[in-house]
Design an enzyme around this catalytic site. Structure first.
Site, PDB file in Angstrom:
ATOM      1  N   LYS A 188      29.429   0.524   9.514  1.00 11.93           N
ATOM      2  CA  LYS A 188      29.417  -0.939   9.610  1.00 11.93           C
ATOM      3  C   LYS A 188      27.964  -1.375   9.420  1.00 11.93           C
ATOM      4  O   LYS A 188      27.165  -1.344  10.341  1.00 11.93           O
ATOM      5  CB  LYS A 188      29.989  -1.307  10.965  1.00 11.93           C
ATOM      6  CG  LYS A 188      29.831  -2.663  11.568  1.00 11.93           C
ATOM      7  CD  LYS A 188      29.718  -3.843  10.706  1.00 11.93           C
ATOM      8  CE  LYS A 188      29.063  -4.962  11.488  1.00 11.93           C
ATOM      9  NZ  LYS A 188      27.888  -5.472  10.806  1.00 11.93           N
ATOM     10  N   GLU A 264      20.254   3.703  19.753  1.00 13.06           N
ATOM     11  CA  GLU A 264      18.825   3.638  19.413  1.00 13.06           C
ATOM     12  C   GLU A 264      18.461   2.167  19.430  1.00 13.06           C
ATOM     13  O   GLU A 264      18.908   1.411  18.567  1.00 13.06           O
ATOM     14  CB  GLU A 264      18.558   4.208  18.009  1.00 13.06           C
ATOM     15  CG  GLU A 264      19.017   5.633  17.782  1.00 13.06           C
ATOM     16  CD  GLU A 264      18.228   6.655  18.572  1.00 13.06           C
ATOM     17  OE1 GLU A 264      17.051   6.387  18.876  1.00 13.06           O
ATOM     18  OE2 GLU A 264      18.797   7.706  18.894  1.00 13.06           O
ATOM     19  N   CYS A 299      11.313  -0.712  14.579  1.00 12.11           N
ATOM     20  CA  CYS A 299      11.627  -0.483  15.997  1.00 12.11           C
ATOM     21  C   CYS A 299      10.430   0.091  16.737  1.00 12.11           C
ATOM     22  O   CYS A 299      10.197  -0.243  17.891  1.00 12.11           O
ATOM     23  CB  CYS A 299      12.851   0.405  16.140  1.00 12.11           C
ATOM     24  SG  CYS A 299      12.680   1.992  15.331  1.00 12.11           S
ATOM     25  N   GLU A 398      11.010  -7.895  23.230  1.00  9.29           N
ATOM     26  CA  GLU A 398      10.772  -7.498  21.854  1.00  9.29           C
ATOM     27  C   GLU A 398      10.875  -8.730  20.942  1.00  9.29           C
ATOM     28  O   GLU A 398      11.857  -9.464  21.010  1.00  9.29           O
ATOM     29  CB  GLU A 398      11.822  -6.471  21.432  1.00  9.29           C
ATOM     30  CG  GLU A 398      11.611  -5.965  20.026  1.00  9.29           C
ATOM     31  CD  GLU A 398      12.717  -5.010  19.576  1.00  9.29           C
ATOM     32  OE1 GLU A 398      13.895  -5.317  19.810  1.00  9.29           O
ATOM     33  OE2 GLU A 398      12.389  -3.977  18.984  1.00  9.29           O
TER      34      GLU A 398
END
Ligand code: NAD
Length: 494
Positions: A188, A264, A299, A398
């Protein structure tokens, strides 16, 4: 790379894309599609199928059937290895086409995308092609009248949900080990960056991967991603993306078949600069690259700069200089250092974080604004905010954009305390000439990866996984195979 070739590829129309189910390219079951906007100019690039829950269920059923009849897992390792190598060959042969398509979709600068996307994806698929015939079971040290065998089996159907920042690289981190172990996969991709990954799936079919072993469904996370998460027939869910979505996936698993969930997630990685760094100018340049490349949409981006107070002002000046030297603009130009932000929504979020930082007393010493608005694209200046306290929003949340928060520290203990002052634990770095201090920082800063006197650039020989709320499990290396493997004991009386 040749600019003329890139320009020729960017001029090509991108055909509407459907799902891949049972080896066929198909439309959404209700015929719906969604516009794909290019972050370079805000224009419609093409459309993709807007999947339904029924589409996801069809893809999972196809993957299940492929797993149960062993059309992939039942092939000799040498045959599966050959297919995966062929796939890597095709990715390499189409590298520029894939990279340009991906950049038109997600805005990453081409000189980064060519290495990080097709380059890395092909390398990862090859790594697991090579690994798959070197995976042995075990014989347990039982008493002599028993033979205890430990078999390593594929888990079954793997669901893989991928983000938009590096779709091919991160997609390959899941697909390589999952397929090497003989699983079937339903993929996906992200709504805002699916095109290169979907093309990569087509290349897998061309390489000879049997139909149904790898299906891919495009559409909204809240619709098709949720259907995957709640499925009773997906055995393992692997995910890269935000913490909020990761949390939902764990709930979906708990509400359905308790599938294994590997996450993750995001980070707020500290880059710690001591006054005794071997070369402060070099450290400043690398620190700027470590946050501003791909507009901070990485990331492991070094989004928090912790600077020893005695060199704080000089170092901030050096990082600002390095950031100003980075050219923001058209990501398909070879000279561009910082491409486009992925979407208008992401850009607005980034700007909102800058406003909040100001309101909380931070000093915006560089950037802070949207630029190149006349292009219609989504571009933002590299932004540096000093005076960021450990409890400030810019420390705790973040951004996933080109925004660097700076905090001064006095002692080693201070540095560790501030570095560890978030819920995250993905990456970090320390710059020092003191060997003992470097090792202490590696030991005491709680992250999945620590760099010393550099930032980023880890290759496929080392794992990547988050500590704390940055995730569980690891991508890359032989360690990743565990996620896609069941152990089975055979206890045999002799
Ligand atoms: P996101 O969580 O918004 O989306 C990720 C994927 O999840 C997309 O495919 C999306 O469609 C899907 N999704 C969204 N809602 C869902 C739902 N309810 N159910 C199932 N699926 C759903 O993340 P993003 O904005 O695409 O990516 C950015 C995030 O990814 C950042 O937090 C970044 O740090 C993280 N990231 C982590 C790593 C790592 O290796 N740790 C690598 C890259 C990016």
């Amino acid at each position: 790379m040749d600019q003329n070739k890139i320009d020729a590829l960017r001029a090509q129309a991108v055909l509407p894309r459907g799902h891949v189910i049972e080896g066929q390219l198909v439309h959404a079951s209700d015929g719906a599609s969604m516009d794909i906007l290019s972050p370079i100019d805000g224009q419609v690039l093409t459309t993709t199928a807007k999947g339904t829950a029924a589409d996801m269920h069809a893809a999972i059923a196809s993957a299940r059937a492929a797993f149960e009849d062993k059309r992939w897992a039942g092939q000799p390792p040498a045959a599966r290895k050959k297919v995966l190598h062929k796939w890597a060959d095709l990715i390499e042969q189409h590298a520029l086409e894939l990279a340009v398509l991906g950049v038109r979709d997600n805005g990453t600068e081409i000189n980064m995308a060519i290495k990080a996307e097709p380059g890395s994806a092909a390398g990862t698929i090859r790594y697991y092609a090579e690994a798959l015939d070197k995976i042995y079971g075990e014989i347990a040290p039982t008493s002599p009248d028993i033979l205890g065998m430990i078999h390593k089996e594929p888990v079954g159907v793997v669901g893989a949900i991928i983000p938009w920042n590096f779709p091919m690289m991160i997609g390959a981190w899941k697909l390589g080990p999952a397929l090497a172990m003989g699983n079937s996969v339903v993929l996906k991709p992200s709504e805002t960056a699916s095109l290169s990954l979907m093309r990569m799936v087509e290349l897998a079919l061309d390489a000879g991967l049997p139909p149904g072993v790898l299906n891919a469904i495009t559409g909204e996370g809240a619709v098709v991603g949720e259907a995957m998460g709640l499925s009773m027939d997906v055995d393992v869910l692997v995910f890269t993306g935000s913490g909020g979505t990761g949390r939902r996936l764990m709930e979906y698993a708990a509400r359905s078949n308790m599938k294994r969930v590997y996450l993750e997630l995001g980070g707020k990685s500290p880059n710690v600069i001591f006054a005794d760094a071997p070369n402060l100018d070099e450290a400043a340049k690398v620190a700027a690259g470590g946050i501003f490349r791909n507009s901070g949409q990485v990331c492991v981006a070094g989004s928090r700069l912790l600077i020893e107070a005695s060199v704080h002002d000089d170092f901030v000046a050096a990082v600002s200089k390095a950031a100003q030297a980075m050219r923001v603009g058209d990501p398909l130009k070879l000279e561009t250092d910082i491409g486009a932000v992925n979407s208008e929504i992401q850009l607005q979020q980034n700007l909102g974080f800058v406003d909040t930082a100001r309101a909380e007393g931070g000093n915006v010493v560089l950037g802070g604004s949207r630029i190149l608005q006349d292009t219609g694209g989504y571009f933002m200046e590299p932004t540096i905010v000093t005076g960021v306290t450990p409890d400030a929003t810019l420390t705790q949340k973040e951004v996933f954009g080109p925004v660097l928060g700076v905090t001064a520290f006095e002692t080693d203990e201070d540095a560790v305390r501030i570095a560890n002052a978030t819920v995250y634990g993905l990456a970090g770095a320390v710059w020092t000439s003191n060997l003992s201090r470097a090792h202490r920082m590696v030991r005491d800063i709680k992250t999945g990866v620590m760099h010393v006197n550099t930032y980023g650039g880890a290759d496929g020989t080392v794992p990547l996984g988050g500590h704390g709320q940055s995730g569980n499990g690891s991508d890359k290396t032989l360690h990743a195979l565990e996620k896609y493997t069941n152990l089975k004991t055979a206890w045999i009386k002799l």
